[in-house]
Design a protein around this motif. Structure first.
Motif, PDB file in Angstrom:
ATOM      1  N   LYS A  56       0.834  -1.209   0.000  1.00  0.00           N
ATOM      2  CA  LYS A  56       0.000   0.000   0.000  1.00  0.00           C
ATOM      3  C   LYS A  56       0.867   1.258   0.000  1.00  0.00           C
ATOM      4  O   LYS A  56       0.550   2.254  -0.669  1.00  0.00           O
ATOM      5  N   ILE A  57       1.979   1.202   0.750  1.00  0.00           N
ATOM      6  CA  ILE A  57       2.887   2.360   0.800  1.00  0.00           C
ATOM      7  C   ILE A  57       3.564   2.554  -0.555  1.00  0.00           C
ATOM      8  O   ILE A  57       3.724   3.691  -1.029  1.00  0.00           O
ATOM      9  N   ILE A  58       3.961   1.459  -1.205  1.00  0.00           N
ATOM     10  CA  ILE A  58       4.555   1.537  -2.547  1.00  0.00           C
ATOM     11  C   ILE A  58       3.548   2.114  -3.537  1.00  0.00           C
ATOM     12  O   ILE A  58       3.894   2.934  -4.397  1.00  0.00           O
ATOM     13  N   ARG A  59       2.300   1.699  -3.430  1.00  0.00           N
ATOM     14  CA  ARG A  59       1.254   2.216  -4.318  1.00  0.00           C
ATOM     15  C   ARG A  59       1.101   3.725  -4.185  1.00  0.00           C
ATOM     16  O   ARG A  59       0.823   4.431  -5.157  1.00  0.00           O
ATOM     17  N   LYS A  60       1.336   4.236  -2.993  1.00  0.00           N
ATOM     18  CA  LYS A  60       1.240   5.687  -2.753  1.00  0.00           C
ATOM     19  C   LYS A  60       2.514   6.419  -3.158  1.00  0.00           C
ATOM     20  O   LYS A  60       2.578   7.657  -3.070  1.00  0.00           O
ATOM     21  N   GLY A  61       3.539   5.654  -3.602  1.00  0.00           N
ATOM     22  CA  GLY A  61       4.793   6.270  -4.030  1.00  0.00           C
ATOM     23  C   GLY A  61       5.696   6.667  -2.891  1.00  0.00           C
ATOM     24  O   GLY A  61       6.634   7.451  -3.070  1.00  0.00           O
ATOM     25  N   LYS A  62       5.470   6.105  -1.691  1.00  0.00           N
ATOM     26  CA  LYS A  62       6.258   6.479  -0.522  1.00  0.00           C
ATOM     27  C   LYS A  62       7.304   5.424  -0.164  1.00  0.00           C
ATOM     28  O   LYS A  62       7.940   5.512   0.889  1.00  0.00           O
ATOM     29  N   ALA A  63       7.453   4.419  -1.005  1.00  0.00           N
ATOM     30  CA  ALA A  63       8.472   3.391  -0.800  1.00  0.00           C
ATOM     31  C   ALA A  63       8.846   2.799  -2.156  1.00  0.00           C
ATOM     32  O   ALA A  63       8.089   2.927  -3.130  1.00  0.00           O
ATOM     33  N   ASN A  64      10.018   2.162  -2.228  1.00  0.00           N
ATOM     34  CA  ASN A  64      10.487   1.564  -3.470  1.00  0.00           C
ATOM     35  C   ASN A  64      10.136   0.078  -3.535  1.00  0.00           C
ATOM     36  O   ASN A  64      10.037  -0.603  -2.521  1.00  0.00           O
ATOM     37  N   LYS A  65       9.996  -0.432  -4.754  1.00  0.00           N
ATOM     38  CA  LYS A  65       9.678  -1.850  -4.948  1.00  0.00           C
ATOM     39  C   LYS A  65      10.772  -2.751  -4.403  1.00  0.00           C
ATOM     40  O   LYS A  65      10.500  -3.895  -4.016  1.00  0.00           O
ATOM     41  N   GLU A  66      12.017  -2.229  -4.372  1.00  0.00           N
ATOM     42  CA  GLU A  66      13.123  -3.051  -3.884  1.00  0.00           C
ATOM     43  C   GLU A  66      12.934  -3.481  -2.432  1.00  0.00           C
ATOM     44  O   GLU A  66      13.492  -4.482  -1.981  1.00  0.00           O
ATOM     45  N   GLU A  67      12.133  -2.709  -1.698  1.00  0.00           N
ATOM     46  CA  GLU A  67      11.894  -3.036  -0.289  1.00  0.00           C
ATOM     47  C   GLU A  67      11.067  -4.309  -0.131  1.00  0.00           C
ATOM     48  O   GLU A  67      10.988  -4.877   0.964  1.00  0.00           O
ATOM     49  N   LEU A  68      10.453  -4.773  -1.228  1.00  0.00           N
ATOM     50  CA  LEU A  68       9.680  -6.011  -1.178  1.00  0.00           C
ATOM     51  C   LEU A  68      10.575  -7.242  -1.057  1.00  0.00           C
ATOM     52  O   LEU A  68      10.110  -8.310  -0.636  1.00  0.00           O
ATOM     53  N   TYR A  69      11.853  -7.088  -1.427  1.00  0.00           N
ATOM     54  CA  TYR A  69      12.755  -8.237  -1.495  1.00  0.00           C
ATOM     55  C   TYR A  69      12.798  -8.998  -0.162  1.00  0.00           C
ATOM     56  O   TYR A  69      12.675 -10.236  -0.131  1.00  0.00           O
ATOM     57  N   PHE A  70      12.972  -8.260   0.942  1.00  0.00           N
ATOM     58  CA  PHE A  70      13.060  -8.900   2.250  1.00  0.00           C
ATOM     59  C   PHE A  70      11.778  -9.653   2.577  1.00  0.00           C
ATOM     60  O   PHE A  70      11.817 -10.820   2.990  1.00  0.00           O
ATOM     61  N   TRP A  71      10.627  -8.989   2.381  1.00  0.00           N
ATOM     62  CA  TRP A  71       9.358  -9.607   2.750  1.00  0.00           C
ATOM     63  C   TRP A  71       8.974 -10.740   1.799  1.00  0.00           C
ATOM     64  O   TRP A  71       8.290 -11.694   2.205  1.00  0.00           O
ATOM     65  N   ASN A  72       9.444 -10.662   0.556  1.00  0.00           N
ATOM     66  CA  ASN A  72       9.235 -11.781  -0.365  1.00  0.00           C
ATOM     67  C   ASN A  72       9.936 -13.041   0.142  1.00  0.00           C
ATOM     68  O   ASN A  72       9.372 -14.135   0.146  1.00  0.00           O
ATOM     69  N   ASN A  73      11.186 -12.871   0.577  1.00  0.00           N
ATOM     70  CA  ASN A  73      11.945 -14.009   1.086  1.00  0.00           C
ATOM     71  C   ASN A  73      11.301 -14.589   2.352  1.00  0.00           C
ATOM     72  O   ASN A  73      11.264 -15.810   2.537  1.00  0.00           O
TER      73      ASN A  73
END
Length: 389
Positions: free
Chosen positions: A184-201
């Motif tokens: 949701k934060i990425i959708r608002k443009g307040k975070a980068n997609k790269e931050e998903l890497y940790f939570w994906n793992n």
């Protein structure tokens, strides 16, 4: 193993109840709304440490009034190999007075404690001490309901066998919340997609274990349910239970991980757009078919009852093999909507267990010579009393 004594205090519609129970078939008759299901719910809470009927445990309190009732208690004694055990679950209510900005305000606190033979324990430690398998009308939703109902069923089943699974499931749900918040934060443009890497793992690590355990358990359930269902249906019907994982390839651990990774990449844009995780075991389903026809779409209520009963009896066998003691069978109004022949088969199976508690609204069953019950009880106006054997 069998339940020998049950004590309820301020539980549901029971202000106070003491029940001495024998091994064998126990028949409990009462009109709708008299508290038959509440009685079985209390026993099942002693098995899995939570209600299957409500998420809000305050609903368990007798005519809940903050000023009148301050606790609810479920207590039971069990016998296994001549060894007696005592389980007690207490729900406490308190109203501390707090001073907030010079105002006196009242806030209700609700706490839960579990004791086994007088020693405080947690919920996961309780599981396995009193094993029980329950069938009630709501279980028909396993066939007719949404995928979440089927996931809940299999999760409770596996958690009865594997405490590590329950911990992994709770951890996965926490990871899911964090990942959804990030999307949701990425959708608002307040975070980068790269931050998903940790939570994906984290999602893959935790989710892979859930997928593997579900796959092996559902395969076992399918194997054991088939002959039971054939017997109940006089060889007229074939029951098949199939795992439908959200990810495609689950043949081996490395393929589960690879499939998980690939699906997360493919669905990334959709997940960010919707702000929710679309890949993982929280999207799994189970297909239940009778004679190769999807039971969700085509099964009658009678067929659905027989299928779920077969699954529950298979579950009982798994629990018995795992814990080396027979579970208590709880059948809530199970004989309704079943023909005489299938009802008799259910009763024949019930006699094979050390203890089977059956509820019914049909008063005629109390005098039915085909039901060889050790005890018969009648519930009326929130009281339960024994009738002639």
């Amino acid at each position: 193993m069998h339940l020998s004594k049950l004590y309820l205090k301020n539980f549901r519609n029971y202000k106070s109840l003491q029940l001495h129970i024998e091994p064998g078939i126990i028949l409990i008759q009462g009109s709708n709304g008299e508290g038959k299901s509440n009685l079985l719910e209390a026993i099942y809470i002693l098995s899995i440490a939570k209600s299957y009927r409500t998420r809000n445990e305050k609903d368990l309190i007798y005519k809940y009034k903050e000023n009148d009732i301050d606790f609810t208690q479920i207590e039971a004694k069990t016998l296994h190999n001549q060894i007696e055990s005592e389980i007690q679950i207490n729900y406490h209510i308190s109203k501390p007075i707090e001073s907030i900005k010079n105002k006196i305000e009242s806030k209700t606190n609700f706490t839960k404690s579990i004791r086994l033979n007088g020693v405080n324990i947690n919920s996961s430690t309780l599981v396995g001490n009193l094993t029980a398998v329950l069938f009630n009308a709501e279980d028909l939703d396993i066939i007719s309901g949404s995928p979440s109902v089927r996931r809940k069923y299999i999760d409770i089943f596996i958690s009865q066998l594997n405490k590590k699974y329950l911990i992994a499931l709770q951890n996965y749900q926490k990871i899911l919340i964090q990942r959804n918040n990030l999307l949701k934060i990425i959708r608002k443009g307040k975070a980068n997609k790269e931050e998903l890497y940790f939570w994906n793992n984290e999602l893959i690590r935790s989710g892979t274990y859930l997928v593997e355990e579900r796959n092996s358990t559902i395969n076992l359930l399918n194997k054991l349910s088939l002959p039971i269902h054939k017997d109940l249906s006089d060889n007229q019907e074939d029951l098949n239970i199939t795992y439908l994982p959200n990810i495609s390839d689950i043949t081996q651990e490395n393929t589960v991980i690879k499939s998980f990774e690939e699906q997360l990449i493919i669905r990334e844009k959709d997940e960010i757009l919707q702000g929710i995780t679309l890949v993982g075991p929280h999207r799994d389903d189970i297909n239940i078919s009778i004679n190769k026809m999807n039971a969700h779409s085509y099964a009658s209520r009678g067929q659905s009852r027989t299928a779920i009963l077969s699954m529950k009896l298979a579950q009982a066998k798994v629990l018995m093999d795992f814990y080396k003691k027979e579970p208590i069978i709880l059948l809530d109004d199970v004989l309704s909507e079943l023909d005489i022949h299938r009802s008799k088969k259910i009763l024949d199976i019930a006699t094979k267990y050390t203890q089977c508690i059956i509820t019914t609204s049909d008063e005629n069953l109390l005098n039915n010579p085909n039901i060889l019950s050790n005890q018969k009880f009648k519930i009326q106006e929130n009281n339960i009393f024994s009738t002639l054997k």
